[in-house]
Enzyme design. Structure first.
Site, PDB file in Angstrom:
ATOM      1  N   SER A 171      36.007 -34.330  51.318  1.00 42.85           N
ATOM      2  CA  SER A 171      36.921 -33.486  50.526  1.00 42.85           C
ATOM      3  C   SER A 171      36.157 -32.672  49.464  1.00 42.85           C
ATOM      4  O   SER A 171      35.359 -31.818  49.832  1.00 42.85           O
ATOM      5  CB  SER A 171      38.008 -34.387  49.940  1.00 42.85           C
ATOM      6  OG  SER A 171      39.074 -33.621  49.454  1.00 42.85           O
ATOM      7  N   GLU A 189      42.467 -32.759  58.750  1.00 40.95           N
ATOM      8  CA  GLU A 189      42.160 -34.179  58.502  1.00 40.95           C
ATOM      9  C   GLU A 189      41.790 -34.870  59.809  1.00 40.95           C
ATOM     10  O   GLU A 189      42.446 -34.675  60.834  1.00 40.95           O
ATOM     11  CB  GLU A 189      43.358 -34.853  57.828  1.00 40.95           C
ATOM     12  CG  GLU A 189      43.557 -34.291  56.432  1.00 40.95           C
ATOM     13  CD  GLU A 189      44.492 -35.116  55.576  1.00 40.95           C
ATOM     14  OE1 GLU A 189      45.234 -35.956  56.115  1.00 40.95           O
ATOM     15  OE2 GLU A 189      44.459 -34.923  54.355  1.00 40.95           O
ATOM     16  N   HIS A 243      41.177 -30.759  54.198  1.00 41.38           N
ATOM     17  CA  HIS A 243      42.617 -31.071  54.306  1.00 41.38           C
ATOM     18  C   HIS A 243      43.386 -29.868  54.839  1.00 41.38           C
ATOM     19  O   HIS A 243      44.525 -29.630  54.419  1.00 41.38           O
ATOM     20  CB  HIS A 243      43.218 -31.466  52.944  1.00 41.38           C
ATOM     21  CG  HIS A 243      42.546 -32.612  52.258  1.00 41.38           C
ATOM     22  ND1 HIS A 243      42.744 -33.913  52.619  1.00 41.38           N
ATOM     23  CD2 HIS A 243      41.672 -32.655  51.221  1.00 41.38           C
ATOM     24  CE1 HIS A 243      42.033 -34.699  51.822  1.00 41.38           C
ATOM     25  NE2 HIS A 243      41.378 -33.960  50.963  1.00 41.38           N
TER      26      HIS A 243
END
Lengths: 230, 230
Positions: B121, B193, B158
Site C-alpha cells: 500500500s 487488491e 487498492h
C-alpha cells in the site's frame, strides 16, 4: 460574512446546483454579477467550459457569471467583484492555483468584508482552515495546504458512511479522518451530500436533509441535526 | 533489483501478509533480519505496535524485524540493513518522515544496490516516481511528493472499480487518475487488491489473481493479465 458551503453541486439524479436554488438565490439577493473560480477543473474540464456550465445555471437567477481566468489582473477582479462562486473538482489544483497567483488571501479578505461566497466540494474545502481533509488525489503539489479559514474548522465534503458490504481493505472515510486527528487538533465536519454550511454574520449552522457527523480529537465522532450551530 | 510491491497487506477475511507468504519467503531468501519502516502508521498506531505486528508475521519465516524508529542513526541503519519492509498507512505521513529525515534517497540507493524490498500500500506508493496517485488523505504536508522511482511509473494501490449502484457524487478512482493524467504524463498502474508488482533485476511484471488496469495519457485505460511485463 455571508457564506454557503455545500458538500456537492449535484444530487444523484438531479441537475447542476438545482437542489440549492432557493439558498443560492437568497445568498446572492440583489447581485447581478459574480465571479466564478473554475481552477479545480473536475475531470480536467477547461476553464471556459466550466464557467459556461456555471453561467448556464445562474442565468435562471438573472445573475451574470464571469470566469476569473478571463481577467489579466485577477487580484483587481476579486477586489472589484460583488460575489464569488468556487466550483468543485480537484482541491490540490485549486489550492495550488490560488496560492501561486496570490489570490487566497485576497479572496478571503473580500469575503470577510461581507461579499457573498458560494463553494461546492473543493470550493467548500478552501473555506476551512486547511485542505488536509479533502478526499481528492494529490495530482499536483501546492506550495501550502493552508486555506481561507472562513470557518474555524475543516470540512470533509461528500462525507460517506462505511459500507459494511464492501470486501475491500482501503480505508473508510471515518478511518482517514481519525488518522487526521492523530496529527492535528482541528474539528472536522463530515458533510453528507445534500447538506451545506451557512454562515451569516458570526453565526454558522449546518443545513440540509441529513444529519452531519462531527470529528474532534479525543472524542467519539457524533451526529448533529440540521439547523445546529457549529 | 529485488522488489515486491503489493496493493494491500491483507486480503478481505485473511490474516496480515498471509496471502503473500510464499512470495515474501522467496524475496528474502537467505536473510535473517530486516528493517521495518513503520512511519505510515495506519489508524495512528504507534511505531512500536506496528513493528510488533510485522515482527509477528516474519517470525514464521524465521526473519527478525527491527523497527527503523529504534535507531538513533537511521541513515546508518538503512546502510547496514540486509532488507526492508515498508508497511501501509498514510502515504503523506510516510513521505514527510522519509524526506525530513533525509532517508528517501538512502533507502533508494540501498534497494538499487540489490537489497530486497517489500512494500504494501503506502509502502508500494513510495516505490513509484511520486506519490501523486495515492488514495490517502493529506493529513500532513510533506516537503515534496517525489518518491524513490524504483519503477518508471506511479502506483494506485487498492485500485477499485466504479460501483454503478452507488448513489454518491464523489469521484471514482478512474476519474481521479484521469484528472492526474490531465496534469502529468506518467503511467499509472491501478493495482487491484490481491495483485502485486515484482521487479527482479531489470524486469518488472505484475502478478496475482486479478487483471491490472493501466492508465496512460492520451489512451483509453486498458487491462493486462498477470505475468505481463510493465
Amino acid at each position: 460574512m455571508n457564506v454557503l458551503l455545500a458538500s456537492t453541486s449535484t444530487l444523484f439524479g438531479g441537475n447542476y446546483l438545482e437542489y440549492l436554488k432557493p439558498e443560492i438565490s437568497s445568498l446572492f439577493a440583489g447581485i447581478s454579477e459574480i465571479i466564478f473560480i473554475p481552477f479545480a477543473r473536475p475531470g480536467g474540464i477547461s476553464h471556459e467550459e466550466y464557467t459556461a456550465k456555471a453561467a448556464d445555471f445562474f442565468k435562471i437567477l438573472n445573475i451574470e457569471v464571469k470566469g476569473l481566468h478571463e481577467f489579466d489582473d485577477q487580484i483587481s477582479a476579486l477586489n472589484n467583484a460583488k460575489g464569488f462562486f468556487t466550483g468543485g473538482g480537484n482541491t490540490f489544483l485549486l489550492v495550488k492555483m490560488l496560492h501561486e497567483k496570490g489570490l487566497m488571501q485576497v479572496l478571503k479578505q473580500n469575503i470577510e468584508s461581507g461579499k457573498p461566497y458560494l463553494g461546492t466540494s473543493a470550493g467548500s474545502n478552501i473555506a476551512g482552515l486547511n485542505m488536509k481533509t479533502t478526499n481528492d488525489m494529490p495530482i499536483v503539489y501546492p506550495p501550502s495546504f493552508e486555506c481561507m479559514g472562513l470557518v474555524n474548522f475543516n470540512l470533509n465534503p461528500h462525507y460517506l458512511d462505511p459500507n459494511p458490504e464492501l470486501k475491500h481493505n482501503g480505508e473508510t472515510r471515518e478511518t482517514r479522518i481519525k488518522e487526521f486527528l492523530t496529527q492535528n487538533d482541528t474539528k472536522v465536519v463530515g458533510l453528507r451530500e445534500g447538506n451545506w454550511i451557512r454562515k451569516i454574520g458570526e453565526k454558522t449552522t449546518v443545513e440540509g436533509g441529513e444529519k452531519t457527523r462531527i470529528f474532534e480529537k479525543g472524542k467519539e465522532p457524533y451526529e448533529i441535526e440540521p439547523g445546529t450551530a457549529l
